[in-house]
Enzyme design. Structure first.
Site, PDB file in Angstrom:
ATOM      1  N   ASN A 188      44.134  42.445  49.879  1.00  0.00           N
ATOM      2  CA  ASN A 188      43.037  41.660  50.441  1.00  0.00           C
ATOM      3  C   ASN A 188      42.220  42.429  51.484  1.00  0.00           C
ATOM      4  O   ASN A 188      41.203  41.927  51.965  1.00  0.00           O
ATOM      5  CB  ASN A 188      43.570  40.340  50.997  1.00  0.00           C
TER       6      ASN A 188
ATOM      7  N   ARG B 242      38.435  36.350  41.805  1.00  0.00           N
ATOM      8  CA  ARG B 242      37.682  35.601  42.799  1.00  0.00           C
ATOM      9  C   ARG B 242      36.902  36.552  43.708  1.00  0.00           C
ATOM     10  O   ARG B 242      35.808  36.251  44.155  1.00  0.00           O
ATOM     11  CB  ARG B 242      38.689  34.788  43.606  1.00  0.00           C
TER      12      ARG B 242
ATOM     13  N   CYS C 177      42.969  33.013  40.796  1.00  0.00           N
ATOM     14  CA  CYS C 177      44.159  32.201  40.561  1.00  0.00           C
ATOM     15  C   CYS C 177      43.800  30.719  40.585  1.00  0.00           C
ATOM     16  O   CYS C 177      42.896  30.311  41.295  1.00  0.00           O
ATOM     17  CB  CYS C 177      45.194  32.463  41.648  1.00  0.00           C
TER      18      CYS C 177
ATOM     19  N   ARG D  97      38.385  26.055  45.236  1.00  0.00           N
ATOM     20  CA  ARG D  97      37.818  27.292  45.758  1.00  0.00           C
ATOM     21  C   ARG D  97      36.299  27.368  45.605  1.00  0.00           C
ATOM     22  O   ARG D  97      35.758  28.242  44.925  1.00  0.00           O
ATOM     23  CB  ARG D  97      38.506  28.498  45.113  1.00  0.00           C
ATOM     24  N   PRO D  98      35.581  26.457  46.235  1.00  0.00           N
ATOM     25  CA  PRO D  98      34.119  26.503  46.149  1.00  0.00           C
ATOM     26  C   PRO D  98      33.552  27.708  46.915  1.00  0.00           C
ATOM     27  O   PRO D  98      34.286  28.394  47.631  1.00  0.00           O
ATOM     28  CB  PRO D  98      33.692  25.195  46.817  1.00  0.00           C
ATOM     29  N   ILE D  99      32.257  27.946  46.774  1.00  0.00           N
ATOM     30  CA  ILE D  99      31.650  29.087  47.460  1.00  0.00           C
ATOM     31  C   ILE D  99      30.520  28.630  48.381  1.00  0.00           C
ATOM     32  O   ILE D  99      29.654  29.412  48.767  1.00  0.00           O
ATOM     33  CB  ILE D  99      31.147  30.170  46.469  1.00  0.00           C
ATOM     34  N   ASP D 100      30.553  27.339  48.745  1.00  0.00           N
ATOM     35  CA  ASP D 100      29.476  26.801  49.584  1.00  0.00           C
ATOM     36  C   ASP D 100      29.336  27.556  50.909  1.00  0.00           C
ATOM     37  O   ASP D 100      28.217  27.788  51.387  1.00  0.00           O
ATOM     38  CB  ASP D 100      29.708  25.310  49.846  1.00  0.00           C
ATOM     39  N   LEU D 101      30.459  27.988  51.504  1.00  0.00           N
ATOM     40  CA  LEU D 101      30.372  28.668  52.803  1.00  0.00           C
ATOM     41  C   LEU D 101      29.745  30.062  52.651  1.00  0.00           C
ATOM     42  O   LEU D 101      28.997  30.508  53.514  1.00  0.00           O
ATOM     43  CB  LEU D 101      31.758  28.767  53.451  1.00  0.00           C
TER      44      LEU D 101
HETATM   45  N1  EPU Z   1      36.509  27.405  50.886  1.00  0.00           N
HETATM   46  C1  EPU Z   1      35.478  26.507  50.742  1.00  0.00           C
HETATM   47  N2  EPU Z   1      34.220  27.002  50.579  1.00  0.00           N
HETATM   48  C2  EPU Z   1      33.952  28.338  50.552  1.00  0.00           C
HETATM   49  C3  EPU Z   1      35.003  29.249  50.707  1.00  0.00           C
HETATM   50  C4  EPU Z   1      36.295  28.752  50.874  1.00  0.00           C
HETATM   51  O1  EPU Z   1      35.687  25.303  50.751  1.00  0.00           O
HETATM   52  O2  EPU Z   1      32.770  28.708  50.392  1.00  0.00           O
HETATM   53  C5  EPU Z   1      37.878  26.888  51.022  1.00  0.00           C
HETATM   54  C6  EPU Z   1      38.763  27.345  49.879  1.00  0.00           C
HETATM   55  O3  EPU Z   1      38.617  26.519  48.753  1.00  0.00           O
HETATM   56  C7  EPU Z   1      40.135  27.275  50.478  1.00  0.00           C
HETATM   57  C8  EPU Z   1      39.879  27.651  51.942  1.00  0.00           C
HETATM   58  O4  EPU Z   1      38.485  27.447  52.166  1.00  0.00           O
HETATM   59  O5  EPU Z   1      40.638  25.984  50.389  1.00  0.00           O
HETATM   60  C9  EPU Z   1      40.236  29.089  52.307  1.00  0.00           C
HETATM   61  O6  EPU Z   1      39.480  30.002  51.541  1.00  0.00           O
HETATM   62  P1  EPU Z   1      39.022  31.434  52.056  1.00  0.00           P
HETATM   63  O7  EPU Z   1      37.581  31.590  51.741  1.00  0.00           O
HETATM   64  O8  EPU Z   1      39.481  31.638  53.446  1.00  0.00           O
HETATM   65  O9  EPU Z   1      39.870  32.351  51.096  1.00  0.00           O
HETATM   66  P2  EPU Z   1      39.349  33.488  50.112  1.00  0.00           P
HETATM   67  O10 EPU Z   1      38.438  34.399  50.793  1.00  0.00           O
HETATM   68  O11 EPU Z   1      38.927  32.879  48.820  1.00  0.00           O
HETATM   69  C10 EPU Z   1      41.290  35.105  50.755  1.00  0.00           C
HETATM   70  C11 EPU Z   1      42.356  35.850  50.025  1.00  0.00           C
HETATM   71  C12 EPU Z   1      43.380  34.856  49.490  1.00  0.00           C
HETATM   72  C13 EPU Z   1      43.966  34.095  50.673  1.00  0.00           C
HETATM   73  C14 EPU Z   1      42.845  33.415  51.462  1.00  0.00           C
HETATM   74  C15 EPU Z   1      43.330  32.712  52.730  1.00  0.00           C
HETATM   75  C16 EPU Z   1      41.226  37.796  49.178  1.00  0.00           C
HETATM   76  C17 EPU Z   1      40.775  38.562  48.009  1.00  0.00           C
HETATM   77  N3  EPU Z   1      41.779  36.616  48.932  1.00  0.00           N
HETATM   78  O12 EPU Z   1      40.711  34.221  49.812  1.00  0.00           O
HETATM   79  O13 EPU Z   1      44.394  35.607  48.860  1.00  0.00           O
HETATM   80  O14 EPU Z   1      44.857  33.121  50.211  1.00  0.00           O
HETATM   81  O15 EPU Z   1      41.860  34.400  51.864  1.00  0.00           O
HETATM   82  O16 EPU Z   1      44.003  33.598  53.547  1.00  0.00           O
HETATM   83  O17 EPU Z   1      41.113  38.246  50.309  1.00  0.00           O
HETATM   84  C18 EPU Z   1      46.202  36.001  47.404  1.00  0.00           C
HETATM   85  O18 EPU Z   1      46.216  37.169  47.818  1.00  0.00           O
HETATM   86  O19 EPU Z   1      47.126  35.516  46.686  1.00  0.00           O
HETATM   87  C19 EPU Z   1      45.073  35.145  47.762  1.00  0.00           C
HETATM   88  C20 EPU Z   1      44.790  34.024  47.125  1.00  0.00           C
END
Ligand code: EPU
Length: 421
Positions: free
Chosen positions: A26, A95, A119, A124-128
């Site tokens: 990550n 992702r 996964c 896992r939306p991308i609104d943020l």
């Molecule tokens: N979320 C939203 N909107 C967004 C972005 C995220 O609602 O626009 C929600 C997600 O749906 C989730 C929460 O916010 O419920 C946390 O998501 P975040 O964006 O922090 O996670 P990410 O960037 O998608 C990274 C890691 C994940 C790890 C998470 C939390 C990478 C490539 N992935 O994901 O890693 O679980 O941060 O620490 O950096 C893994 O390695 O198994 C893995 C899933």
């Protein structure tokens, strides 16, 4: 994902020995995305040989970059970057393809992506991500699963996240790195991987500060130069191996570790009766014959307990003495490993995002199936401590984040092999 290989595990062997941690998945994924930004060639050292890294390199190549995987390193040259449209098939696989939105916009001022895959651990939306980019003047048009971003009027700005998303924070950092003026991210994610991205951007001549706190300041520069960079070691691989030693009553020493990054996991394992000792770059754990249950484990954004270690800790709790509670706060659907753990004899009750686990003396072998990366690792951990033989299907999902997990564990005394299915 195809189900062509699995792991066969004969439980009951202690995990014992010493292992060196490689670069963190990550950390490496956003760093590879940021390698689009400089003019010359970037070298990522200690780059893990995992499927998500290969998938990211595949996307970079389709965008016109040169990516060369060497022994433990990846060289990326963005000189040929011309494409701003992310290839559909590969983006759906990982992702982190969404991390390319920021750097492509930063460099080419336009980008097109399809909704990313990854996964199956929730919506896992991308609104943020999009909110952050809009605050920098990007106009976003969503059109039948395709997101078209126009950065013709991009400007620095103030970005406020109402949740500290890791990926959205990283995207804004990369989009703003080449944007003249000062961008500030409020309520930024504080994960160690964010600090590492700051380290990489600054190694290329960027001016980023504050990563690791809730406010990150990015002063855009005109150009970034090439750099060689060694990412931080993988705290989740480290934590997974600590759990493997813990469930088998073993003893393990992690080298090239950052003890501070492993603190939440080490503290929980201590609560379960393990001994943990740390040095500057080493974490050593020794486990009792039987673990005892932790009272409550709640996943949270950093510096809380990492969601990426929840499944492995649940596997460890299955045979601990007593009852423990796990609450998954970060993702809405990250308990899919529970059904298979129960098939191995675990006593787990789930209600919404909460799992209550009452330790049984032993799990028994079964045929189980990885449904996501960390849940898959949890099944391997459970199998290591179980009586008899377990087959874990869908090795490909585990290969996304662990480089030949079976070889690492076999070197530590496990009876595990990769088998065709
Ligand atoms: N979320 C939203 N909107 C967004 C972005 C995220 O609602 O626009 C929600 C997600 O749906 C989730 C929460 O916010 O419920 C946390 O998501 P975040 O964006 O922090 O996670 P990410 O960037 O998608 C990274 C890691 C994940 C790890 C998470 C939390 C990478 C490539 N992935 O994901 O890693 O679980 O941060 O620490 O950096 C893994 O390695 O198994 C893995 C899933």
């Amino acid at each position: 994902m195809e189900n062509v290989e699995g792991f066969r595990v004969l439980g009951g062997e202690k995990i014992e020995g010493q292992v060196r941690l490689q670069g963190a998945k990550n950390a490496v994924l956003p760093i590879l995305a940021a390698a689009l930004l400089p003019e010359g060639e970037t070298v990522i050292r200690d780059c893990p040989d995992i499927r998500d890294v290969h998938a990211m390199a595949g996307i970079l190549r389709q965008l016109g970059c040169r990516c060369q995987a060497g022994r433990n390193e990846m060289r990326v040259s963005s000189a040929g970057l011309t494409g701003w449209e992310m290839p559909d098939g590969l983006s759906k696989q990982i992702r982190s393809s969404i991390f390319l939105l920021g750097p492509i916009l930063g460099k080419l001022r336009r980008a097109t992506v399809t909704y990313p895959g990854g996964c199956e651990i929730g919506l896992r939306p991308i609104d943020l991500h999009l909110k952050g980019l809009r605050a920098l003047g990007v106009s976003v048009r969503e059109d039948g699963g395709v997101i078209r971003c126009d950065g013709g009027n991009m400007h620095p700005g103030d970005v406020y996240f109402d949740y500290p998303s890791v990926g959205a924070t990283e995207n804004v950092m990369m989009a703003a790195a080449l944007l003249p003026g000062v961008t500030t991210v409020h309520n930024a994610a504080r994960e160690p991987e964010i600090e590492d991205l700051q380290g990489f951007l600054n190694a290329m001549g960027g001016r980023v500060s504050g990563a690791g706190t809730q406010v990150i300041r990015i002063e855009g520069v005109e150009k970034l130069r090439s750099a060689a960079y060694t990412p931080i070691p993988d705290r989740i691989v480290g934590g997974t191996l600590l759990c493997a030693a813990a469930v088998t009553g073993g003893e393990i020493s992690l080298d090239n570790a950052r003890p501070a990054d492993l603190l939440p996991v080490a503290e929980k394992l201590k609560e379960m009766g393990c001994g943990v000792e740390t040095e500057k770059t080493r974490v050593r754990l020794w486990a009792p014959a039987r673990l005892r249950a932790f009272s409550c484990l709640q996943t949270q954004p950093h510096p809380g307990f990492p969601t990426d270690m929840q499944a492995q800790m649940l596997a460890a709790a299955c045979t601990a003495e007593g009852t423990g509670v796990i609450v998954e706060n970060v993702f809405e659907n990250r308990l899919s490993h529970v059904a298979d753990l129960c098939r191995m004899g675990a006593d787990i009750r789930v209600s919404g995002r909460t799992a209550v686990v009452t330790g049984v003396k032993k799990l028994h072998g079964a045929r189980v199936s990885a449904r996501d990366l960390r849940g898959g690792a949890a099944l391997v951990i459970a199998a290591l401590g179980a009586e008899g033989e377990t087959t874990v299907e869908n090795a490909a999902l585990i290969d996304r984040g662990y480089a030949r997990l079976e070889s690492t564990l076999a070197c530590l005394g496990a009876k595990i092999e990769r088998i065709p299915l």
